[in-house]
Design a protein around this motif. Structure first.
Motif, short mmCIF file in Angstrom:
data_model
loop_
_atom_site.label_atom_id
_atom_site.label_comp_id
_atom_site.label_asym_id
_atom_site.label_seq_id
_atom_site.Cartn_x
_atom_site.Cartn_y
_atom_site.Cartn_z
N GLY A 119 38.40 46.21 40.53
CA GLY A 119 39.49 45.28 40.78
C GLY A 119 39.79 45.22 42.27
N GLY A 120 40.01 44.02 42.79
CA GLY A 120 40.21 43.85 44.22
C GLY A 120 41.43 44.56 44.76
N THR A 121 42.46 44.74 43.95
CA THR A 121 43.67 45.43 44.41
C THR A 121 43.83 46.80 43.75
N ASP A 122 42.77 47.31 43.18
CA ASP A 122 42.79 48.63 42.54
C ASP A 122 42.60 49.70 43.59
N ILE A 123 43.42 50.75 43.56
CA ILE A 123 43.28 51.85 44.50
C ILE A 123 41.92 52.54 44.37
N LEU A 124 41.28 52.41 43.21
CA LEU A 124 39.97 53.01 42.97
C LEU A 124 38.82 52.08 43.33
N ARG A 125 39.13 50.92 43.87
CA ARG A 125 38.11 49.89 44.12
C ARG A 125 36.94 50.43 44.93
N ASP A 126 37.20 51.11 46.06
CA ASP A 126 36.11 51.57 46.92
C ASP A 126 35.27 52.64 46.26
N ARG A 127 35.89 53.52 45.47
CA ARG A 127 35.10 54.54 44.77
C ARG A 127 34.18 53.87 43.74
N ASN A 128 34.68 52.86 43.04
CA ASN A 128 33.87 52.16 42.05
C ASN A 128 32.67 51.48 42.70
N VAL A 129 32.90 50.78 43.81
CA VAL A 129 31.82 50.08 44.49
C VAL A 129 30.82 51.07 45.09
#
Length: 353
Positions: free
Chosen positions: A286-296
């Motif tokens: 999700g673009g505004t998810d705090i976990l976004r960078d870990r997921n990518v």
């Protein structure tokens, strides 16, 4: 299980961990859970769908673990039509959540009808009463139960087996459930294949075609860029860094840091994934998810190892948008993408060396 104790008053000095007042840990180690669903699990979503049948079953009697099963109604479809199976694990930081919560139930209703699949929403033991890897062991136990359903006619649930295609099983998970899906993939991809008496005969009665990780909950001692974002107090999102850290404190083995292999698949002590056999993996961020960078980062690292991984980002969407509003247009778009991923994964052929 810890002995039941009287619920402490809000602000009680004996409370050392408090999750929304729903889960409290006291200084003597006692754990108190509210018997009611929390306020953040809405009950206003539809509990039934005209095109879906559902029922509950117990898959682990010793731990009283349940699975909520969904299947599309036959309608005009041919009798005996077999459907792909989506095994789903709910989120909640390994500490909260249930397959019976209203928003989880509603999402699975929609997933079954719009992905045209049997959906099996499986519960698992929660922390801190049962710290990790207990949840992973339960998830593996559920897959064993599913295998037994496909081969033991005397003990199987006919309601399930009449519709389930055990040769097309997909493991999906939301947040912590996505982390569970990752660890199941690693366990399966690292295991020595089971063989029957005939040479090369695979005796595993179910075939997992792919994994879908919906905003998986990973961690690490070093903060990612999206974790380091500072929000004004009045704009602090529901899923914030303090909450994630609390989930890890309560769920990881005692004394473990966020770099434990359970939390950080690419941490300093984590086993290499290069030799692990992965089927296709879909990662949703999700673009505004705090976990976004870990997921990518997770998806990019798997891709760099040559694994068949695809990442899809929903710009502007927060963590778990599909359970925050299971009937939104964006959730419908997500389910359409999952349905297409199912189709594509069924024709996937692994590379040979």
């Amino acid at each position: 299980m810890p002995a039941a104790v009287a619920a402490p008053a809000p602000g009680d000095a004996n409370v050392v961990e408090d999750l929304f007042g729903f889960l409290r840990v006291l200084s003597d180690g006692s754990i108190i859970r509210s018997p009611d669903d929390p306020e953040f699990s809405p009950t206003t979503f539809p509990s039934d769908h005209p095109s879906v049948q559902w029922r509950d079953a117990v898959y682990d009697k010793a731990n009283n673990l349940r699975v909520r099963m969904y299947k599309p109604s036959a309608g005009a479809e041919p009798v005996g039509r077999k459907l792909p199976v989506l095994v789903h694990f709910h989120g909640g930081g390994f500490c909260l959540g249930s397959c019976t919560w209203g928003n989880v139930h509603s999402f699975c209703l929609r997933l079954a009808t719009e992905a045209d699949a049997v959906v099996l929403s499986a519960g698992y033991r929660l922390a801190p009463e049962h710290r990790l890897p207990a949840a992973f062991d339960d998830a593996e136990g559920f897959l064993k139960w599913l295998s037994d359903q496909s081969v033991n006619a005397a003990a199987s649930d006919g309601w399930l087996t009449e519709a389930a295609d055990f040769g097309r099983v997909f493991v999906t998970g939301d947040s912590a459930g996505g982390t569970m899906a990752h660890h199941l993939a690693v366990r399966a991809g690292s295991a020595t294949p089971k063989r029957g008496e005939g040479e090369g005969e695979d005796v595993d009665p179910i075939t997992i075609k792919a994994y879908v990780l919906l905003m998986p909950f990973f961690g690490g001692v070093d903060r990612s860029k999206s974790e380091a974002v500072e929000f004004p107090l009045e704009e602090l999102p529901f899923v914030n860094l303090a909450l994630l850290d609390q989930f890890w404190r309560l769920s990881l083995p005692v004394g473990a840091s966020r770099d434990h292999p359970i939390a950080n698949p690419f941490g300093p002590d984590s086993p290499g994934l290069g030799s692990v056999e992965f089927p296709p993996v879909l990662v949703v961020s999700g673009g505004t998810d705090i976990l976004r960078d870990r997921n990518v980062d997770y998806a990019e690292r798997l891709a760099a190892l040559g694994k068949p991984v695809k990442v899809i980002e929903f710009g502007g969407q927060p963590h778990g948008f599909y359970t925050l509003d299971p009937w939104s247009e964006t959730t419908g778009e997500l389910i359409r993408l999952i349905a297409q991923f199912i189709v594509d994964s069924c024709v996937f052929e692994p590379r040979t060396t």
